[in-house]
Structure formats: structure tokens, C-alpha cells
Design a protein around this motif. Structure first.
Motif, PDB file in Angstrom:
ATOM      1  N   ARG A  67       2.410  15.942  -3.702  1.00 45.84           N
ATOM      2  CA  ARG A  67       3.705  16.466  -3.260  1.00 45.84           C
ATOM      3  C   ARG A  67       3.704  17.978  -3.103  1.00 45.84           C
ATOM      4  N   SER A  68       3.125  18.690  -4.046  1.00 47.21           N
ATOM      5  CA  SER A  68       3.136  20.158  -3.952  1.00 47.21           C
ATOM      6  C   SER A  68       2.310  20.646  -2.772  1.00 47.21           C
ATOM      7  N   GLY A 123       0.817  -1.214   0.000  1.00 42.14           N
ATOM      8  CA  GLY A 123       0.000   0.000   0.000  1.00 42.14           C
ATOM      9  C   GLY A 123       0.846   1.256   0.000  1.00 42.14           C
ATOM     10  N   VAL A 124       1.920   1.266   0.786  1.00 37.28           N
ATOM     11  CA  VAL A 124       2.813   2.431   0.794  1.00 37.28           C
ATOM     12  C   VAL A 124       3.472   2.604  -0.563  1.00 37.28           C
ATOM     13  N   SER A 125       3.848   1.495  -1.191  1.00 36.00           N
ATOM     14  CA  SER A 125       4.443   1.578  -2.524  1.00 36.00           C
ATOM     15  C   SER A 125       3.461   2.160  -3.533  1.00 36.00           C
ATOM     16  N   ALA A 126       2.201   1.738  -3.412  1.00 37.56           N
ATOM     17  CA  ALA A 126       1.183   2.307  -4.311  1.00 37.56           C
ATOM     18  C   ALA A 126       1.006   3.793  -4.069  1.00 37.56           C
ATOM     19  N   PHE A 127       1.078   4.202  -2.802  1.00 41.44           N
ATOM     20  CA  PHE A 127       0.991   5.638  -2.501  1.00 41.44           C
ATOM     21  C   PHE A 127       2.146   6.396  -3.147  1.00 41.44           C
ATOM     22  N   GLN A 128       3.357   5.879  -2.993  1.00 39.37           N
ATOM     23  CA  GLN A 128       4.518   6.564  -3.561  1.00 39.37           C
ATOM     24  C   GLN A 128       4.438   6.650  -5.076  1.00 39.37           C
ATOM     25  N   ARG A 129       3.855   5.626  -5.684  1.00 40.30           N
ATOM     26  CA  ARG A 129       3.806   5.584  -7.132  1.00 40.30           C
ATOM     27  C   ARG A 129       2.654   6.408  -7.697  1.00 40.30           C
ATOM     28  N   ASN A 130       1.502   6.343  -7.046  1.00 40.49           N
ATOM     29  CA  ASN A 130       0.298   6.918  -7.649  1.00 40.49           C
ATOM     30  C   ASN A 130      -0.140   8.226  -7.016  1.00 40.49           C
ATOM     31  N   THR A 131      -0.146   8.267  -5.686  1.00 45.01           N
ATOM     32  CA  THR A 131      -0.729   9.416  -4.994  1.00 45.01           C
ATOM     33  C   THR A 131       0.296  10.489  -4.652  1.00 45.01           C
TER      34      THR A 131
END
Length: 860
Positions: free
Chosen positions: A648-649, A635-643
Motif C-alpha cells: 500500500r505505501s 485470488g483478488v481476496s488473497a491479494f487484499q488480505r496478504n499483499t
């Protein structure tokens, strides 16, 4: 004795309750309350409605009493029966052109009958519950319709301002304008100019005097100034003429061609309904944006609003009044004056009735030129520059312009029909306009599809894909939010063929890492999944900064055969997939698990006919994919990749500026209560405190918890939150434990060793005692009774913890200063239904009602 009823002394003076100990109390009889804010708001609205009603009646050519009848009926009938508590209804400027045309064609009495029939049609639409469908009309069409009506009104009233008489159409008015300018009437121009000047300058008075005088409505000041100037100057001008009410014209049977009458009824129904429903939505936004704490105003029920408007039009037409609709000017004044209930709208209708009966000599002093100037200004304001900028930004300026010109040149119904046709044509053009490009970069063929991928674009897409060499590596980037069945099958068939010939094909979204690579014959990759993934991908791209991305991971993961195909947040779809098969017994380490033990989402081989490679041991520092810990890492990997790229801004801004939440949200630690989901909040919006049972320990209580008190103090004194919400939920384990605790168990006996959980639950004992106190009314749910004693205790606990909050010094001080408000909330997990507590901020004791929050309340 019941386990949840502490021992207590008997009071002979107390009246016995006839309901069981844990059943909800009978509904108390409500008393009529007239708040001071409603009285002052009704006066402000009345002062605006009086001159506007007369002016709109003058502009339509109807008897002037008809405007007063419509204003009174709109306040009393629509105000009492409508679904928008603070919207004020009456004769609207948006109906001026339609009504004037009907009076010119059929006469006044037939127009009244048409109004009655239109009201009946609105009642029918309200019973069919189609109010939301009316909001599907493009805003560009609505704004264009209002702008066209505004232009028509302004051009017609300009003749009266100059001292003449208007013609029957816009073109005729424009054609006769040069002659009218050559034959000015100085008295009419003087009074009109003074009225317009006062209307424009009054809200802009500077200094202290301006602050004191600006609360007086500008329309009243403008008409009063024009009237005073005409009276003091002895000017000879046409004035308001209110005949005796005994000669007031009432409706007659419709007389005219059937098709024309049907078109007239449909036109009145359309304009009244759309204007009223859009006005109700706008009023909700105004109420939500009011600063500072205040009484809670319910969101608009649009179907009920349509029923209320229909009833008002029936009554108004039957009494010889103009058609009724929600009026933006009066509704805005009502909200800004601080109205808190529908009593303000109804009281304004009473004041109009009093004025129509007792103020006739005063009203007959008003010059018609002054009223015409007021209505002309309203018509000019209906051409809103803000609306023009909005439709231009959304590339709908053509729809707006065509609708406006159609209303001006052809009529309201014809203009709206023309606008709808143009809007449909624009939508179809956008749907069919798809750009497909193909280029090669470093041995990889990139096919980019921009726009909606429908069957209309399939031939061009197939032509481009046909030119891709066999065995090549291809990346197809879908830069759109919609893919229909034909396009999906075409892509999947091509991908299957290209992969079978030795090539690779990746279908991605705009963001890197998003893939859709399940072939058509894959039993785990269904058409519905692909459609969901594509829509979710597009929705994520449209997620604004600050909003929480909480949708399924779009399009799966890389086609390696070792990735778990489980997607974050898919528990909302009964997601019970395991990340890997159960380990085999130690006696057979190499044995394959039975087929029935395989996960629901099985892994797919890299190529057709190739088996999955064996699972490799996890590397150092990475979670083993056979463990539940891999779900978190995935789930964290999906967050880093997609969300993360989307957020980020916004997170960088929050990191620079620090947190500035507006609310403290105190709720239970239960895993089923997802605060960001049920409040639609994102990073920086909520300061959240979670504990078992959503408890707020009293200051200085034995075995107290300073962490909760510290969070409250920090939120109120440092973060300066404007509200604190205590949220309970159904099926709370803490409440069940409280109900199951007997007076002699480990939670009560100090000598018995107590666990930390038992010590913590002592802070919930006051809630249990409150529910057992028959001298207090129980909190209750609107529309139904609590299912059981646990739910009743959950509701009672919310009320009790709000009282505990008021005992904290920082909260009590903020409440006294008026900078903080308290809210109670109950979330039923099984029903996915939220309830808000009325009277939480004031701490009222007699009526603690949890009202359900409907879909119409949000919305916004």
C-alpha cells in the motif's frame, strides 16, 4: 515449395548453403576486436597498477620485481582465463600481511612454492564448483579480515614513512613507534607528506581544471610528485632498486614443517579465493550501475574465476611473483574507465611487461618513502566506515571487531577462524533466543512467539500453552521465519487436543488473516505444506516495497468448511484443483458426486467428527464458488488480505509521483509468459505492451495498429524509458500459424474475407521472409541448435521486430541521441530459461547470438 518459403528469383551469383532450409547456420569465425574503450581503460589501470605493485612488494619484503611479475601474470593469465571479464588481478593489499609473514618464516623462494601450491588448490576448488560456497562466509568476517590487514599494513608502513624500518608484528611496531617519532628523517617525512597530500587532494580538484586533470590516476600523480620533489630537491633517500632479471629468484622446494606449510597454503588459498570472488560480485554490481547504454558485459562465472585465479597463482609463483588475487582498486578503475571486455585487463598486463623491461631507469628514481605512503593510504582505506555501519545495522559488529582484532594480534588465519567461531555463536544465540508471551484480551487468549521456533523453545512453549484454560479461544501468533519439525508437531498436537476439548485455536502469522489450522490428522494439511506456508509468510514479511509478492497464499483460509483451499500461484506446483465438485445430473439434484470426483484439496469440517455443511447459494454480487470466476475473486481476496498491506505505501507513492518506468517491455500475450516473474520486477518498473506474436507493425503499414505505435511513442517521448525489450518465447502460436500459412490461403488473398487475427499476423510476414532469405545469417542460440523451425522463426521474429522498432521516428531519434538502447530476449517456457540477444542495440547483422542468462548473472 515449403509453406514457409515464399517464391523468389534465383540469383546465380549467390553461393548455395549446404545446410537445410531451417537448420541453424554454421558458427561464424569470430574476429579479434579491440575496442577503443578497452585501450583507454587498460592505460588507466596500468598507471594505477605500476606504483601499487611496487609498493605492495616493498611492504611484503619481497623483491620488487615480484610485484611486477604478479601484476603482469594477473592481467594476462587471470584476465584471459578468469570468469569475471572486467576484474583486474594482481598483487593485492589484502595479501600483504600473509605474504610478509611467510617470507619472514620460510624465505622468498619457499613462499613462491607455497604460491604455486595455493594455485593448485584453487584449481581443485574450481573443478569441484564450490565457488558459491565461499560467498557463504559472513560479510562481517570478510570486512573484519580486510580491516585487520589494513591496520597491520598502515602501522608497518608508518615506520618507513617516518624514515625507519618496520618490525615483525603490529605490537612490536606500536611499541617502537614513540622512539621512531623521536628520530624523524625530515627528507622521508617531506616526500611522504607530499605523496599523501597529492593522493588525497587530486580527486578533489575544483573547477574546469579539475575536470580535465581528474582522469589521471591519483596514485600515479602522488608517486610522480614525490619522485619529482626528491629529485629536484636533491634529497638523499632510499629508492627503488630493481636488480637484473638474470638474478631474479625462482621458487625452490618447500622447506619447513609440514603442518606449517599446509597452513600457509590454506591461508593463501582462502584469502586469494574469497577476495577474488567477492571482488567479482562487486564488479558485476559496478557494471550494472554504469549509466547510459553500452555494450553488454557478461556476468561473472565464479567457478571459472576461481580456475583463472588458480592458474595465475601457479604461473606467478613459478616465475617468482607475489600471490595473485582480484584487486578492488584496479577493477573499479577498469569499470569506470569504460572497459567492455577482458581485453582491457590483458592489455594492462602487456603494458606492465613493457614497463618492467624498458622503464627500469625511470622506476629506480622512485623513493621508497613515497611508495610506503601510498600503501599506507591503501591500508587505511581498507578500514571502511561504510562496512562498519553496515555490520552494525545487521547486529554483527561483535563478529567484525573480533575478526579485526584477531587478524591484528594473532594473524590472518587465526583471526578468520576466531571470527567464524563468534559468527556461529551469534547465529546460535539468535536461533535459540525465542520470546514467548501470553495475555488475555476480551476473552481471547493470545500467545505470541517472537523469534525462531525450534526444539530449544518447545519446553517453554508447552509450559505457556499448558496454562491456557480448556475450551478457551486461543490465537497463537508466530512472529518468526523458521519452525522446525519438533515445534511443528508440538503445536499441532496441542491444537488437536485443545480443539477436541471444545476450544478453538488459530495459528497465525504477523499479518491478520494468515492462518495455519490444518490438524495433524488432516489428509490435506501435510507437514511440508505447513513448513512452506510458514516460510512463505516470513518471506512475504521481508518483501521490500516495490517487489511483487508472487508466492503461495500462506496458511490457507478461515476454517469455515466453505472456503476453497486452493492458493493463488499454486499452478507453479502443478495445481489442478477444482473449486467444487462437478454438479450432479438434473435427474438427481440432491445426489452427492462420487468420491473420485471430489477436488484434490478437499474441504475440512469445523470439528472432528462433524460433516461439512451443504454449499449455500451465492449472495447477490458475489461469484458462485462452483464457477471458475471464483478463482479470480479468491485470488483478488488473497491479494487484499496478504499483499495489499505490504504494497500500500509503495503504490501510494506511485500514485502521487506517477509512473516512471525505465523499460518498455514488448512481449506476447501468451498466458505462460509472466513478465513480472521472469524479470523480477514490481509496480512501476516496466511499461508493458502485449500482443499476439510480440509484433511491432511498421509505421504506415497496411492494416497497421496504432495502439502499438502509440505505446512506443508514449514510452519513449513521454515516459523517457531508457531501453526497449522485445521478448519472444517458445511454442508461440502466432509463429506456428505463420509457418502453416500457404501463399494462397486467407492470409494472402485480399478478396477472401480475413479474420482480425489473420490481418494482424500479416505483420509477422517479414519475419518469415527473413528466415527464408539465405543471404542473411540466422539468429541462433548459444550452446545448442533450435529445436525446430518454429523456434527458429521465434528467434528470427525477435530480430525482425527490433528492426521494425528502429523504423519508428521516436525510437530512431532516441537511438541517435544515445538515450535509448534496444534489447532482444527469448524465453523458453519448458526450460524456464531466458536468452538475451547480443548486438541488439547496434543492429549488427553478422552475429546474432542469443546468450543464456545464468543464475550467476542475476544476481543481483
Amino acid at each position: 515449395m515449403s509453406a514457409c518459403t515464399p517464391a523468389r528469383t534465383t540469383d546465380a551469383t549467390r553461393t548455395e548453403r549446404v545446410h537445410p532450409p531451417h537448420s541453424p547456420p554454421p558458427t561464424p569465425r569470430r574476429r579479434l576486436r579491440l575496442a577503443g574503450a578497452d585501450v583507454s581503460a587498460s592505460i588507466a589501470v596500468f598507471l594505477i597498477a605500476l606504483p601499487l605493485s611496487l609498493g605492495i612488494a616493498l611492504a611484503t619484503g619481497a623483491p620488487l620485481q615480484a610485484g611486477l611479475v604478479a601484476a603482469a601474470v594477473g592481467g594476462l593469465v587471470a584476465g584471459r582465463l578468469g570468469g569475471s571479464p572486467l576484474q583486474v588481478s594482481g598483487p593485492a593489499a589484502g595479501l600483504t600481511v600473509v605474504t610478509a609473514d611467510l617470507i619472514h618464516r620460510y624465505g622468498w623462494r619457499t613462499t613462491c612454492a607455497i604460491t604455486v601450491l595455493a594455485g593448485a588448490a584453487q584449481l581443485g576448488l574450481g573443478c569441484l564448483r564450490v565457488a558459491r560456497s565461499a560467498l557463504a562466509v559472513s560479510p562481517a568476517i570478510v570486512h573484519g579480515m580486510l580491516a585487520g590487514i589494513g591496520v597491520t599494513i598502515a602501522v608497518a608502513q608508518l615506520h618507513i614513512v617516518l624514515g625507519g624500518n618496520p618490525q615483525s608484528s603490529v605490537l612490536a611496531n606500536l611499541g617502537s613507534l614513540p622512539a621512531q617519532l623521536a628520530d624523524l628523517h625530515p627528507a622521508a617525512v617531506t616526500v611522504s607528506t607530499l605523496t599523501l597530500a597529492l593522493l588525497l587532494l587530486w580527486p578533489r580538484l575544483p573547477g574546469r581544471a579539475g575536470r580535465l586533470l581528474r582522469p589521471v590516476p591519483a596514485p600515479l600523480v602522488a608517486v610522480a610528485g614525490g619522485t619529482a620533489a626528491a629529485a629536484l630537491g636533491g634529497l638523499t633517500l632510499p629508492r627503488v632498486d630493481l636488480p637484473s632479471w638474470s638474478s631474479h629468484a625462482l621458487p625452490a622446494l618447500p622447506d619447513g614443517p609440514v603442518l606449517g606449510l599446509i597452513a600457509a597454503v590454506l591461508t593463501i588459498t582462502l584469502v586469494c579465493s574469497v577476495q577474488s570472488l567477492l571482488g567479482a560480485v562487486a564488479v558485476d554490481k559496478l557494471v550494472a550501475s554504469r549509466p547510459g547504454p553500452g555494450p553488454r558485459v557478461r556476468r561473472s562465472d565464479l567457478d571459472r574465476e576461481l580456475l583463472g585465479q588458480g592458474a595465475a597463482n601457479i604461473v606467478s609463483g613459478a616465475l617468482g611473483g607475489l600471490p595473485v588475487a582480484g584487486v578492488a582498486v584496479r577493477s573499479t578503475a577498469n569499470v569506470r574507465a569504460g572497459a567492455v571486455s577482458r581485453n582491457s585487463t590483458m592489455l594492462h598486463g602487456v603494458l606492465v611487461v613493457v614497463a618492467a623491461l624498458l622503464m627500469v631507469p625511470l622506476l629506480e628514481l622512485i623513493p621508497l618513502a613515497s611508495l610506503a605512503a601510498l600503501v599506507m593510504a591503501v591500508g587505511i582505506q581498507m578500514v571502511s566506515l561504510h562496512h562498519i555501519r553496515t555490520v552494525t545495522r545487521h547486529r554483527e559488529a561483535v563478529v567484525y571487531a573480533v575478526t579485526t582484532l584477531g587478524v591484528v594480534l594473532l594473524g590472518v588465519l587465526q583471526g578468520v577462524a576466531l571470527g567464524i567461531a563468534v559468527a556461529v555463536a551469534v547465529a546460535l544465540n539468535r536461533l535459540a533466543h525465542t520470546r514467548i508471551t501470553h495475555h488475555e484480551e476480551e476473552g481471547v487468549h493470545h500467545v505470541r512467539v517472537r523469534g525462531q521456533l525450534t526444539f530449544l523453545a518447545v519446553p517453554r512453549l508447552s509450559r505457556v500453552l499448558h496454562h491456557v484454560p480448556q475450551g478457551a479461544r486461543v490465537v497463537v501468533e508466530l512472529d518468526g521465519s523458521f519452525m522446525d519439525h519438533a515445534a511443528y508437531e508440538s503445536l499441532q498436537d496441542w491444537q488437536k487436543t485443545h480443539t477436541a476439548q471444545g476450544g478453538t485455536a488459530d495459528l497465525t502469522g504477523r499479518r491478520p488473516g494468515l492462518r495455519q489450522d490444518a490438524p495433524a490428522d488432516d489428509p490435506t494439511g501435510t507437514e511440508a505444506d505447513a513448513a512452506t506456508d510458514t516460510a512463505t509468510d516470513a518471506a512475504a514479511r521481508r518483501t521490500p516495497p516495490g517487489a511483487e509478492a508472487a508466492g503461495p497464499e500462506s496458511a490457507g483460509t478461515a476454517n469455515t468448511g466453505t472456503e476453497c483451499r486452493c492458493r493463488p500461484w499454486t499452478p507453479w506446483r502443478n495445481h489442478q484443483c477444482a473449486t467444487a465438485p462437478e454438479p450432479a445430473p438434473r435427474t438427481a439434484p440432491a445426489a452427492e458426486p462420487p468420491q473420485r470426483d471430489r477436488p484434490t484439496h478437499s474441504r475440512r469440517p469445523d470439528h472432528p467428527g462433524q460433516s461439512n455443511p451443504p454449499r449455500q447459494p451465492s449472495r447477490l454480487g458475489q461469484p458462485d464458488r462452483t464457477t471458475h470466476g471464483y478463482r479470480l475473486a479468491h485470488g483478488v481476496s488473497a491479494f487484499q488480505r496478504n499483499t495489499a498491506p505490504l504494497m500500500r505505501s509503495e503504490l501510494a507513492r506511485l500514485a502521487r509521483e506517477g509512473q516512471r518506468p525505465s523499460q518498455l517491455f514488448l512481449t506476447c500475450a501468451d498466458s505462460r509468459v509472466v513478465t513480472s516473474m521472469i524479470t523480477s520486477s514490481g509496480p512501476g518498473d516496466l511499461f508493458v505492451v502485449r500482443n499476439v506474436g510480440n509484433l511491432v507493425p511498421l509505421p504506415g503499414a497496411e492494416s497497421g495498429d496504432d495502439s502499438v505505435a502509440a505505446a512506443i511513442e508514449y514510452a519513449v517521448d513521454v515516459l523517457k524509458v531508457r531501453s526497449v525489450t522485445v521478448c519472444g518465447h517458445s511454442g508461440c502460436g502466432a509463429m506456428q500459424a505463420l509457418l502453416g500459412s500457404a501463399p494462397g490461403d486467407g492470409t494472402q488473398t485480399p478478396s477472401t474475407p480475413r479474420t482480425p487475427l489473420a490481418r494482424w499476423l500479416r505483420h509477422g510476414r517479414p519475419s518469415l521472409e527473413r528466415m527464408a532469405d539465405t543471404g542473411r545469417p540466422w539468429p541462433r542460440l548459444a550452446g545448442r541448435s533450435p529445436h525446430d523451425a518454429v523456434e527458429q522463426l521465434c528467434l528470427t521474429n525477435v530480430v525482425q521486430q527490433l528492426e521494425h522498432l528502429r523504423a519508428h521516428e521516436s525510437v530512431a531519434r532516441a537511438l541517435r541521441e544515445g538515450t535509448l538502447e534496444l534489447h532482444g530476449m527469448y524465453f523458453h517456457v519448458g526450460e524456464a530459461q531466458a536468452y538475451l540477444l547480443t548486438g541488439a542495440d547496434a543492429g549488427e547483422e553478422e552475429d546474432r547470438l542469443f546468450d543464456p542468462v545464468g543464475a550467476a548473472d542475476g544476481s543481483g
